[in-house]
Design a protein around this motif. Structure first.
Motif, short mmCIF file in Angstrom:
data_model
loop_
_atom_site.label_atom_id
_atom_site.label_comp_id
_atom_site.label_asym_id
_atom_site.label_seq_id
_atom_site.Cartn_x
_atom_site.Cartn_y
_atom_site.Cartn_z
N GLY A 236 -3.26 5.09 -1.49
CA GLY A 236 -4.14 5.92 -0.70
C GLY A 236 -3.47 7.26 -0.50
O GLY A 236 -2.28 7.43 -0.76
N PHE B 102 -1.72 -0.84 -4.36
CA PHE B 102 -2.84 -0.01 -3.92
C PHE B 102 -2.28 1.33 -3.48
O PHE B 102 -1.19 1.41 -2.92
CB PHE B 102 -3.60 -0.67 -2.78
CG PHE B 102 -4.32 -1.91 -3.22
CD1 PHE B 102 -5.62 -1.84 -3.69
CD2 PHE B 102 -3.69 -3.15 -3.17
CE1 PHE B 102 -6.28 -2.98 -4.12
CE2 PHE B 102 -4.33 -4.29 -3.60
CZ PHE B 102 -5.63 -4.21 -4.08
N VAL C 5 -1.71 -6.95 3.65
CA VAL C 5 -0.84 -5.83 3.33
C VAL C 5 0.59 -6.25 3.64
O VAL C 5 0.92 -6.58 4.77
CB VAL C 5 -1.19 -4.57 4.16
CG1 VAL C 5 -0.25 -3.43 3.82
CG2 VAL C 5 -2.64 -4.17 3.94
N PHE D 192 -6.64 3.47 7.10
CA PHE D 192 -6.27 2.82 5.84
C PHE D 192 -6.39 1.30 5.91
O PHE D 192 -6.75 0.66 4.93
CB PHE D 192 -4.85 3.21 5.42
CG PHE D 192 -4.77 4.55 4.78
CD1 PHE D 192 -5.20 4.75 3.48
CD2 PHE D 192 -4.28 5.63 5.49
CE1 PHE D 192 -5.14 5.99 2.89
CE2 PHE D 192 -4.21 6.87 4.91
CZ PHE D 192 -4.64 7.06 3.61
N LEU E 264 0.85 -1.18 0.00
CA LEU E 264 0.00 0.00 0.00
C LEU E 264 0.89 1.24 0.00
O LEU E 264 1.73 1.39 0.89
CB LEU E 264 -0.90 -0.01 1.24
CG LEU E 264 -1.74 1.23 1.53
CD1 LEU E 264 -2.74 1.48 0.41
CD2 LEU E 264 -2.47 1.04 2.87
N LEU F 203 -11.86 -3.16 0.94
CA LEU F 203 -11.61 -3.13 -0.49
C LEU F 203 -11.34 -4.54 -1.00
O LEU F 203 -11.91 -4.98 -2.00
CB LEU F 203 -10.41 -2.22 -0.76
CG LEU F 203 -9.99 -1.99 -2.19
CD1 LEU F 203 -10.87 -0.93 -2.83
CD2 LEU F 203 -8.54 -1.54 -2.24
N LYS F 204 -10.47 -5.26 -0.29
CA LYS F 204 -10.14 -6.63 -0.68
C LYS F 204 -11.35 -7.56 -0.55
O LYS F 204 -11.60 -8.38 -1.43
CB LYS F 204 -8.97 -7.15 0.15
CG LYS F 204 -7.67 -6.39 -0.02
CD LYS F 204 -7.00 -6.71 -1.30
CE LYS F 204 -6.26 -8.00 -1.14
NZ LYS F 204 -5.53 -8.43 -2.30
N PHE G 299 -8.58 -0.82 3.40
CA PHE G 299 -7.91 -1.82 2.57
C PHE G 299 -8.58 -3.19 2.71
O PHE G 299 -8.84 -3.87 1.72
CB PHE G 299 -6.43 -1.89 2.94
CG PHE G 299 -5.64 -2.82 2.06
CD1 PHE G 299 -5.22 -2.41 0.81
CD2 PHE G 299 -5.33 -4.10 2.48
CE1 PHE G 299 -4.50 -3.25 -0.01
CE2 PHE G 299 -4.60 -4.96 1.67
CZ PHE G 299 -4.19 -4.53 0.43
#
Length: 135
Positions: free
Chosen positions: A95, A93, A37, A108, A4, A115-116, A112
């Motif tokens: 941000g 990714f 991540v 975040f 990220l 999002l996943k 994240f």
């Protein structure tokens, strides 16, 4: 696992930028294991600051190789700073957050994860959970 990249545009944020960057670095150290991540890349774009922002970023970069700084010689605006950061990001990714300390970087991770889970291409965070904010 995915990296990220967090972009932080900064214009005259000398009062806040070190705490903001350190907050993102702390988040990187506290990533849960296992996590989707793999790491966080911190990119700060100094957008022509005339205060102590440059000096603080230089110290942060010298003391931590996880901090990447790009500098605009003159102020080009928030959008240009974001574009510079986006072009330089190497994460799967990306941000971004302001350099003024009004956003908690821990947000975040939740964004994240969601999002996943949703297999989405974009997640949008809102700094204020309730409508009617006076900021």
């Amino acid at each position: 696992m995915a990296k990220l990249s967090i972009i932080i545009p900064a214009y005259n944020e000398g009062n806040h930028i070190d705490k903001v960057v350190e907050g993102v670095l702390e988040l990187n150290r506290q990533l849960p294991k296992p996590s989707s991540v793999s790491g966080i890349e911190v990119i700060v774009v100094n957008d022509g600051s005339t205060d102590s922002t440059s000096e603080k970023l230089k110290c942060l970069q010298e003391s931590n190789d996880e901090v990447i700084v790009f500098t605009h010689k003159t102020n080009m605006g928030y959008g240009a700073a974001l574009k510079t950061g986006f072009r330089q990001a190497s994460g799967e990714f990306i941000g971004f957050m302001d350099g003024d300390g009004t956003i908690d970087p821990r947000a975040f991770l939740d964004l994240f994860v969601r999002l996943k889970e949703a297999n989405a291409k974009m997640a949008i965070g809102r700094r204020f959970g309730e409508s009617g904010s006076k900021m």
